[in-house]
Design an enzyme around this catalytic site. Structure first.
Site, short mmCIF file in Angstrom:
data_model
loop_
_atom_site.label_atom_id
_atom_site.label_comp_id
_atom_site.label_asym_id
_atom_site.label_seq_id
_atom_site.Cartn_x
_atom_site.Cartn_y
_atom_site.Cartn_z
N TYR A 220 0.84 -1.20 0.00
CA TYR A 220 0.00 0.00 0.00
C TYR A 220 0.88 1.26 0.00
O TYR A 220 0.63 2.20 -0.76
CB TYR A 220 -0.91 -0.01 1.22
CG TYR A 220 -1.72 1.24 1.40
CD1 TYR A 220 -2.86 1.48 0.64
CD2 TYR A 220 -1.35 2.20 2.35
CE1 TYR A 220 -3.61 2.63 0.80
CE2 TYR A 220 -2.10 3.36 2.51
CZ TYR A 220 -3.23 3.57 1.73
OH TYR A 220 -3.97 4.71 1.90
N LYS A 224 0.96 4.23 -2.98
CA LYS A 224 0.66 5.64 -2.76
C LYS A 224 1.87 6.53 -3.06
O LYS A 224 1.71 7.67 -3.53
CB LYS A 224 0.19 5.86 -1.32
CG LYS A 224 -1.19 5.28 -1.03
CD LYS A 224 -2.27 5.95 -1.86
CE LYS A 224 -3.67 5.48 -1.49
NZ LYS A 224 -4.73 6.17 -2.25
N VAL A 253 -8.61 9.05 8.55
CA VAL A 253 -9.96 9.62 8.48
C VAL A 253 -10.92 8.50 8.83
O VAL A 253 -10.70 7.34 8.46
CB VAL A 253 -10.27 10.14 7.05
CG1 VAL A 253 -11.70 10.69 6.96
CG2 VAL A 253 -9.27 11.23 6.65
#
Length: 350
Positions: A220, A224, A253
């Site tokens: 991941y 990114k 978030v």
């Protein structure tokens, strides 16, 4: 005056004399640039007014394409862009969810919508053709590349399942690039027809996982980081065509992906986060050292600025702290999974 008195004379050691002067000037330079970056951060975050989205075609009949639009941050992008007066093309996996959101946008904000059911993990050509056909005659000015996937829990790279690796790369990178290749030419055409009276906008979701190399989220993190370089390069290419391109960096978030439900000073909900993005489009906020990059939420911005200007995002210390944190998260996740499995087995026995 004090410093010059400490320096030796030219006759004693001219090389040392010039070296000390050079060090002093370099220190002044670093202090000046650091201070200016901090001032820019404060202005970007707290003083400058919100960006007026009419320059991107809001309330002028223009359209935005939002991927990953059925939940969380993507859904919030669709809601807030519609509120600003942009029609919205909703792209995500589940048709029924998209239709509900489309109905909400049309009734609440009086905008037009289109929905496209799209499973980004399959990378089927038909998906991209469906997007191309849906927007062919639309004056699109905005693309939100929000679709993304992380690991189910932190995991050592050597233990990462092949399917999880492939899904992360396909969704975060391949699908994002292919969707942009479909949508960006339509944005460029719209801007050209308007004779640059409106601008285009492409926002791509990045992550602190890409900002800092992140052990136990290696695939991941790499996906990114790739988007960081790609997005900045694309920004340079499309700027002459009147299209603004930015990578949006976020810390945590509350969302299904993060598996966090409670907000805090450092963990906003999607509504708060998206509001910060749209408020400061075109500004760097916490990403003062990066081109075409924006860390918009105030606490994330301060964290980014602080790390970049102290230990550095690529430092051994930052890497080690990241490793310890994600090993701890993995241990807790495995313990919770074992507990739930035990409870399930007990229930079946009863």
């Amino acid at each position: 005056m004090f410093i010059t008195e400490l320096l030796p004379s030219d006759s004693e050691n001219p090389l040392l004399h010039y070296a000390l002067y050079g060090a002093m000037l370099f220190g002044v330079f670093k202090l000046t640039t650091g201070t200016l970056s901090l001032i820019a951060l404060i202005f970007d975050l707290f003083i400058l007014p919100p960006v007026n989205f009419q320059k991107y075609g809001a309330k002028k009949g223009k359209w935005a394409v939002v991927t990953g639009a059925s939940d969380g941050i993507g859904k919030e992008y669709a809601l807030q862009l519609a509120k600003k007066g942009l029609n919205v093309v909703l792209v995500s996996r589940t048709q029924s969810k998209l239709e509900l959101i489309a109905t909400e946008l049309e009734s609440k904000y009086k905008v037009s919508t289109k929905v496209i059911a799209f499973d980004a993990s399959t990378d089927e050509e038909a998906n991209y053709v469906a997007i191309k056909d849906a927007i062919a005659d639309l004056p699109v000015t905005v693309l939100i590349n929000n679709v993304g996937q992380s690991h189910s829990i932190p995991v050592p790279f050597l233990e990462t399942e092949e399917k999880e690796m492939r899904d992360i790369i396909t969704i975060n990178n391949t699908a994002t690039l292919k969707i942009t290749q479909v949508v960006a030419p339509v944005i460029a055409s719209t801007v050209k027809k308007e004779k640059k009276k409106v601008r285009g906008l492409i926002l791509t979701m990045g992550s602190f996982g890409g900002l800092l190399p992140t052990p136990y989220l290696a695939t991941y993190s790499g996906s990114k980081a790739f988007l960081q370089a790609w997005s900045a390069a694309l920004a340079g290419e499309l700027a002459p065509q009147g299209i603004d391109v930015e990578l949006i960096i976020s810390y945590l978030v509350t969302s299904a992906m993060s598996k966090i439900r409670r907000t805090s000073a450092t963990i906003p909900n999607p509504k708060q986060f998206v509001a910060s993005v749209l408020r400061g489009v075109g500004r760097r906020n916490g990403a003062q050292e990066r081109y075409a990059t924006n860390t918009p939420y105030w606490s994330h911005a301060l964290m980014h600025f602080g790390i970049a200007n102290t230990v550095g995002v690529f430092s051994k210390l930052a890497n080690t702290l990241n490793l310890k944190m994600h090993k701890s998260i993995r241990a807790r996740a495995l313990k919770k999974a074992a507990r739930l499995s035990s409870q399930s087995q007990s229930t079946k026995s009863d």
